[in-house]
Enzyme design. Structure first.
Site, PDB file in Angstrom:
ATOM      1  N   GLU A 265      -1.835  -2.683  10.075  1.00  8.49           N
ATOM      2  CA  GLU A 265      -3.094  -2.284  10.721  1.00  8.49           C
ATOM      3  C   GLU A 265      -3.067  -2.735  12.182  1.00  8.49           C
ATOM      4  O   GLU A 265      -3.813  -3.623  12.618  1.00  8.49           O
ATOM      5  CB  GLU A 265      -4.275  -2.903   9.955  1.00  8.49           C
ATOM      6  CG  GLU A 265      -5.611  -2.291  10.282  1.00  8.49           C
ATOM      7  CD  GLU A 265      -5.805  -0.881   9.727  1.00  8.49           C
ATOM      8  OE1 GLU A 265      -6.920  -0.370   9.826  1.00  8.49           O
ATOM      9  OE2 GLU A 265      -4.847  -0.278   9.205  1.00  8.49           O
TER      10      GLU A 265
ATOM     11  N   ASP B 233      11.088   3.006   5.436  1.00 11.27           N
ATOM     12  CA  ASP B 233      10.783   1.714   6.046  1.00 11.27           C
ATOM     13  C   ASP B 233      11.867   1.386   7.066  1.00 11.27           C
ATOM     14  O   ASP B 233      12.800   2.176   7.253  1.00 11.27           O
ATOM     15  CB  ASP B 233      10.632   0.603   5.000  1.00 11.27           C
ATOM     16  CG  ASP B 233       9.592  -0.438   5.430  1.00 11.27           C
ATOM     17  OD1 ASP B 233       9.726  -0.980   6.545  1.00 11.27           O
ATOM     18  OD2 ASP B 233       8.631  -0.692   4.677  1.00 11.27           O
TER      19      ASP B 233
ATOM     20  N   HIS C 183      -7.508   7.240   3.572  1.00  4.80           N
ATOM     21  CA  HIS C 183      -7.610   5.804   3.316  1.00  4.80           C
ATOM     22  C   HIS C 183      -7.622   5.522   1.826  1.00  4.80           C
ATOM     23  O   HIS C 183      -8.550   5.901   1.108  1.00  4.80           O
ATOM     24  CB  HIS C 183      -8.890   5.251   3.976  1.00  4.80           C
ATOM     25  CG  HIS C 183      -9.160   3.817   3.677  1.00  4.80           C
ATOM     26  ND1 HIS C 183     -10.429   3.313   3.522  1.00  4.80           N
ATOM     27  CD2 HIS C 183      -8.316   2.766   3.480  1.00  4.80           C
ATOM     28  CE1 HIS C 183     -10.363   2.019   3.247  1.00  4.80           C
ATOM     29  NE2 HIS C 183      -9.102   1.664   3.222  1.00  4.80           N
TER      30      HIS C 183
ATOM     31  N   LYS D 188       1.352   1.630  14.753  1.00  6.43           N
ATOM     32  CA  LYS D 188       1.062   2.955  14.197  1.00  6.43           C
ATOM     33  C   LYS D 188       1.448   4.067  15.186  1.00  6.43           C
ATOM     34  O   LYS D 188       1.979   5.104  14.802  1.00  6.43           O
ATOM     35  CB  LYS D 188      -0.423   3.059  13.813  1.00  6.43           C
ATOM     36  CG  LYS D 188      -0.799   2.249  12.573  1.00  6.43           C
ATOM     37  CD  LYS D 188      -2.275   2.382  12.247  1.00  6.43           C
ATOM     38  CE  LYS D 188      -2.656   1.571  11.007  1.00  6.43           C
ATOM     39  NZ  LYS D 188      -2.080   2.107   9.763  1.00  6.43           N
TER      40      LYS D 188
ATOM     41  N   VAL E 257       1.661   1.833   7.631  1.00  6.05           N
ATOM     42  CA  VAL E 257       2.229   0.606   8.189  1.00  6.05           C
ATOM     43  C   VAL E 257       1.108  -0.375   8.524  1.00  6.05           C
ATOM     44  O   VAL E 257      -0.055  -0.147   8.222  1.00  6.05           O
ATOM     45  CB  VAL E 257       3.103   0.911   9.426  1.00  6.05           C
ATOM     46  CG1 VAL E 257       4.275   1.804   9.039  1.00  6.05           C
ATOM     47  CG2 VAL E 257       2.284   1.578  10.533  1.00  6.05           C
TER      48      VAL E 257
ATOM     49  N   ASN F  47     -15.366   0.467   4.145  1.00  4.93           N
ATOM     50  CA  ASN F  47     -15.126  -0.853   4.726  1.00  4.93           C
ATOM     51  C   ASN F  47     -16.317  -1.371   5.524  1.00  4.93           C
ATOM     52  O   ASN F  47     -16.532  -2.584   5.609  1.00  4.93           O
ATOM     53  CB  ASN F  47     -13.867  -0.833   5.594  1.00  4.93           C
ATOM     54  CG  ASN F  47     -12.615  -1.031   4.751  1.00  4.93           C
ATOM     55  OD1 ASN F  47     -12.691  -1.457   3.607  1.00  4.93           O
ATOM     56  ND2 ASN F  47     -11.466  -0.712   5.312  1.00  4.93           N
TER      57      ASN F  47
ATOM     58  N   MET G 134       0.825  -1.205   0.000  1.00  4.10           N
ATOM     59  CA  MET G 134       0.000   0.000   0.000  1.00  4.10           C
ATOM     60  C   MET G 134       0.864   1.261   0.000  1.00  4.10           C
ATOM     61  O   MET G 134       0.649   2.184  -0.800  1.00  4.10           O
ATOM     62  CB  MET G 134      -0.923  -0.006   1.222  1.00  4.10           C
ATOM     63  CG  MET G 134      -1.938   1.115   1.241  1.00  4.10           C
ATOM     64  SD  MET G 134      -3.153   0.995  -0.090  1.00  4.10           S
ATOM     65  CE  MET G 134      -4.259  -0.237   0.584  1.00  4.10           C
TER      66      MET G 134
ATOM     67  N   SER H 146      -7.374   1.492   7.599  1.00  2.00           N
ATOM     68  CA  SER H 146      -8.596   1.103   6.892  1.00  2.00           C
ATOM     69  C   SER H 146      -9.772   0.894   7.836  1.00  2.00           C
ATOM     70  O   SER H 146     -10.915   0.893   7.399  1.00  2.00           O
ATOM     71  CB  SER H 146      -8.357  -0.177   6.081  1.00  2.00           C
ATOM     72  OG  SER H 146      -7.896  -1.220   6.926  1.00  2.00           O
TER      73      SER H 146
END
Length: 735
Positions: A414, A355, A462, A419, A412, A512, A336, A441
């Site tokens: 979920e 990263d 999102h 986070k 990063v 979602n 993502m 999300s």
């Protein structure tokens, strides 16, 4: 004679160069005034003996025309609805004349006795391409794009498109193009014989002049005696090879859900049996008929009007100046995050891709390189352009590289704790006026903002996977998110050419929540013993692009388990159906994690073999006989459960503007586009009818289908969502 939107220069050879260049517009569009001026221009060219031929081109760089003006289209519908209340027959007659205005104007040009050449300098869509098809010659620049996309907004090419295309190219290619609403490159259009020449941009007008000087005929082939259709007569050996396959093509593309697509097949079939003037009259009648359908009204509103309004910043705070973003940071170089980095760099932004180590960051950048090399190999980009995009991505594990970023997006895992840790590391180096966004999300933004020093600068953005192909972005407001954060987020979304919807904070936000209802309904059907193939087919016949089980495989079955566990942790054990949990837990235990694992609800053998539903799925639950199941009801269950969830989000104030629920549902998870979206699905059938359908399903399948208090109140009052929650009203601004 002077014109507001056109400039005409006639040279010594008697060739009139007509340049369409609307003042105060970035793109030429068809308005009533433009149509009137074209009418006068055709008359003038035909009457002037000194003019031997004419060229029509555009004064807008890279664009010929984008099609019809919103005001002209909405005005036609408003007049029709107003007149229909008092005089239905007169209203239909007036609509018929309005629907045929462009068609007969192009026919007037086509038969005026002087040759016209369309010099297509860039994007040429809808009525503009139909204008070009009516011209006697067509020259396009190498980078021009053209097409007839009307079927995508619920109608069809009603200004001669269904008649001229199959008279220029073979019937099968014509129908595929018309039914798909395909955009063609100049080379593809020439290969289909829809245009005559493709030349460099700087040679466009000269090539058009040369065509006229060479003695271009002012009479089209179909107006000459002895004209033969490219695929032969409908009733012929050639026709017998084409038309039996058309029904299959039509069903494959539409599942018979789109009146506009159905009318295309009828127009082409019936039109090819008669002379062009009669054929155009047939097209006009079907066009008038389709314009009156619920599907056309809903699709035009959502996919044409609302989408343009949202893309232009309908929800952007007016009190905040536009931010010219220069550098963005992306933390998390997974699938993502790498996708967000790619679309950002493609939009010309400098990107810092962070990263945990250099190897992980480089792997994320390599994803962009793969996409760029594919674009180069397909001719959609040059090697130099690809290198420039890649050069804008700085892959690094060094957080200090974010210190001059205007916007940083966390992408990063979920996981709330992961986070929070990333947020603290970014906050330590981020400028005090920069905006911080999370690409979560499902996790509520307000709770994530607790890890950031200034919640007013914290917002949710999102994205949907794959980022380079999915056009929707959900912008989520936390309780303390400020106007500047919202404005910057929307400026960013506009820069990367995505469509934004703005929603308030809740678990799962808007898209979602609806998608999870879609998958959950499939779990219910599996548990009931509905055959898996029937579940997938019912969803597709209802208008969904992907069945719920296939979609679950794409999003990953292990992610479904994580979401269930997180929901149970935050909202209690009863928040997840234990039968669903057992199903998904067993799939995970068996290693059936979805496409990424090569097995999930489907098996994914090595290519070229195609995926197939896992046979073991049927063994998990006692199967009902297929002929005992109401297939139509399965379709209704899928659409109703998602529409009902969308209605709940509006009742709760998560979504405050019905345009965003509709556009978001179509772009975000492919909700049956012919309905116009989740809210238009309800408004289209009427709230009273929707509530009755919900109550019928609830009586048979349980309380999850019970209509909400808001829906019952609206049904009693005969209200629609678009009336009660008027776009741009005080409720929409409160988000």
């Amino acid at each position: 004679m002077s014109y507001e939107n056109f400039k005409i220069d006639t040279d010594a050879d008697g060739i009139a160069l007509i340049t369409w260049d609307m003042p105060d517009r970035s793109m030429n569009v068809f308005t009533a005034e433009v149509m009137d001026e074209i009418d006068r221009i055709v008359d003038a060219v035909a009457a002037d003996e000194a003019v031997k031929g004419a060229i029509i081109t555009s004064g807008k760089r890279g664009s010929f025309t984008g099609g019809a003006d919103l005001k002209m289209l909405s005005g036609m519908f408003e007049r029709f609805e107003a007149k229909k209340r008092g005089s239905p027959d007169a209203a239909i007659e007036e609509l018929f004349e309005a629907a045929g205005r462009m068609s007969w104007l192009w026919r007037k040009l086509e038969t005026c006795g002087k040759p016209f050449v369309a010099a297509i300098n860039g994007t040429c869509m809808g009525g503009g391409f139909e204008l070009a098809l009516a011209c006697h010659g067509r020259v396009a620049a190498e980078d021009a794009k053209m097409g007839l996309p009307e079927v995508k907004v619920g109608i069809f090419p009603g200004a001669g498109g269904t008649q001229r295309v199959p008279r220029l190219t073979d019937t099968q290619s014509a129908l595929q193009m018309l039914l798909k609403g395909s955009t063609l490159t100049a080379a593809k259009a020439k290969g289909m014989k829809l245009i005559d020449q493709v030349v460099p941009q700087d040679q466009l007008v000269d090539a058009a002049r040369a065509m006229l000087k060479a003695g271009l005929s002012p009479v089209k082939p179909w107006d000459e005696k002895g004209f033969k259709l490219p695929s032969g007569p409908v009733y012929s050996v050639q026709g017998a090879q084409v038309w039996p396959a058309v029904a299959s093509l039509y069903r494959k593309e539409t599942n018979d859900n789109y009146p506009g697509a159905r009318a295309i097949v009828k127009c082409v079939y019936e039109g090819l049996l008669v002379p062009i003037d009669t054929a155009l009259r047939i097209e006009q009648r079907y066009f008038t008929e389709v314009l009156q359908t619920t599907e056309a009204a809903m699709m035009i509103r959502s996919l044409f009007v609302s989408m343009q309004e949202l893309n232009k910043g309908a929800r952007r705070p007016k009190n905040v100046p536009v931010t010219e973003l220069k550098k963005v940071g992306i933390v998390g170089a997974g699938f993502m995050g790498a996708g967000i980095a790619f679309v950002s760099a493609q939009a010309g932004l400098e990107v810092v891709l962070i990263d945990r180590d250099q190897a992980a960051a480089d792997k994320g950048k390599a994803q962009s390189n793969t996409l760029l090399q594919k674009a180069v190999s397909q001719g959609r980009s040059t090697k130099e352009q690809a290198e420039a995009v890649l050069g804008r991505i700085n892959a690094t594990p060094d957080y200090d590289a974010l210190k001059d970023a205007d916007l940083v997006i966390e992408a990063v895992f979920e996981d709330r704790d992961v986070k929070a840790e990333v947020t603290k590391q970014v906050a330590a180096v981020l400028r005090k006026d920069a905006i911080y966004a999370s690409n979560t999300s499902t996790i509520p933004i307000t709770s994530l903002a607790e890890a950031f020093e200034d919640p007013a600068r914290f917002i949710g953005v999102h994205f949907f996977s794959p980022v380079d192909r999915m056009m929707l972005t959900e912008v989520i407001l936390g309780k303390q998110t400020g106007d500047k954060a919202l404005a910057v987020a929307l400026d960013f979304v506009r820069a990367i050419k995505k469509t934004p919807i703005v929603v308030n904070d809740t678990r799962g936000f808007f898209a979602n929540r609806c998608v999870l209802r879609y998958m959950s309904e499939a779990y219910d059907m599996l548990v009931e013993g509905v055959p898996p193939a029937m579940i997938e087919n019912a969803a597709k016949f209802a208008g969904m692009p992907v069945g719920p089980l296939a979609l679950n495989d794409e999003t990953a079955v292990d992610l479904s388990l994580k979401i269930m566990k997180a929901t149970m942790r935050d909202m209690g054990e009863d928040s997840v159906d234990p039968r669903h949990f057992k199903l998904v837990e067993q799939m995970n235990a068996d290693g059936r994690l979805g496409r990424k694992a090569g097995k999930g609800f489907y098996d994914y053998p090595a290519k070229p073999a195609k995926k197939a539903l896992w046979p073991g799925l049927k063994q998990m639950f006692e199967q009902q006989p297929a002929d005992s199941i109401d297939f139509e009801e399965l379709k209704q269950r899928f659409l109703v459960t998602m529409a009902l969830e969308a209605a709940r989000t509006m009742e709760e104030g998560v979504v405050t503007d019905p345009r965003e629920a509709d556009v978001g549902s179509i772009l975000g998870f492919g909700f049956a586009p012919y309905t116009g979206g989740t809210i238009s699905y309800i408004d289209g059938m009427g709230t009273k009818a929707f509530v009755a359908l919900c109550e019928k399903l609830a009586a048979k399948h349980g309380e999850r289908f019970e209509p909400t208090p808001l829906l019952k109140d609206m049904a009693a009052k005969g209200e629609t969502f678009y009336r009660r929650f008027a776009p741009g009203g005080s409720q929409a601004r409160a988000a």
